[in-house]
Design a protein around this motif. Structure first.
Motif: not given
Length: 263
Positions: A44-50
């Motif tokens: 999921m982190r690939s789709q979320v702002p850091a």
């Protein structure tokens, strides 16, 4: 391989993630649920702002996820002004769905509403019973954890308790990452298994985790308090509520789990 090394070994290709997981992370026929959650959130982190904190995670365990090549693919569902909804699928090599997760990531905001959870006082360490890893007896994934029971009853001891209190940590010297928190939050066995006087199978159906305090990364990945309460049980299905408390005493997360017990 320890949890942090395992997740960092994953290969990323846009929304897709793939990694190799050994038998040491199995829980019966399937990967430990906390690891499945960590893999899903890593995708999921690939789709979320850091840096955007995870606020809630909902997960359904549909079919066993075997050791070996583990695949996850993430899909952005909605990105609003403060909250981002992302789905992750754990799939086999043919694209068949094995587990489904939806995470909500959100920034903080000013609010007049504030309430800190109040938990019962923790038992003293002198009353603790270690839970050892016993090859061939306890699930393989337990070798990565250091756990002790502070109140309640161990699984398969024939004691109809309503709550179990554990101290949980991972066997790696690290600060608590998002992956560590997910793993520790899902560690505890069903309280209902303490009622059984012989070994019987049990399995999680759904799991929901709410992150109450995202300021936990300075805490060690050891010495966490995990309090599990059996809320209801009927027809072989149980509902369990669990508090996850940081070593400094702050309640960090609250989970709710639906489980099935085959006895």
């Amino acid at each position: 391989m320890v949890l942090s090394e395992l997740i960092r070994s994953a290969m990323h290709d846009g929304p897709r993630l793939q990694l190799t997981v050994g038998d040491d992370w199995l829980q019966g026929r399937s990967l430990f649920g906390g690891l499945q959650a960590a893999v899903a959130v890593a995708a999921m982190r690939s789709q979320v702002p850091a840096g955007l904190p995870l606020r809630t995670l909902q997960m359904t365990f549909i079919a066993p996820v075997p050791a070996g090549e583990v695949r996850a693919v993430a899909q952005l569902l909605r990105s609003g002004k403060s909250a981002v909804h992302v789905q992750a699928r754990l799939e086999d090599e043919h694209g068949e769905l094995l587990a489904l997760a939806i995470g909500v990531f959100g920034s903080g905001r000013e609010s007049r509403v504030s309430r800190e959870p109040v938990l019962a006082a923790a038992e003293t360490a002198a009353a603790a019973t270690p839970l050892p890893f016993l090859p061939g007896v306890t699930p393989n994934f337990m070798q990565h954890f250091r756990v002790s029971l502070h109140d309640g009853a161990l699984p398969f001891t024939g004691r109809p308790v309503l709550a179990n209190r554990f101290e949980v940590g991972l066997r790696e010297p690290a600060a608590t990452s998002e992956w560590h928190l997910l793993a520790m939050a899902d560690f505890v066995p069903p309280v209902a298994l303490s009622w059984m006087d012989t070994v019987v199978p049990g399995s999680s159906l759904t799991w929901m985790l709410e992150i109450l305090d995202d300021d936990y990364r300075s805490q060690p990945a050891a010495g966490w308090r995990v309090d599990a309460d059996l809320v209801a049980a009927r027809d072989g299905y149980t509902s369990q509520s669990t508090w996850i408390v940081a070593p400094d005493g702050r309640p960090v997360a609250l989970s709710r789990q639906s489980m099935v017990v085959f006895a």
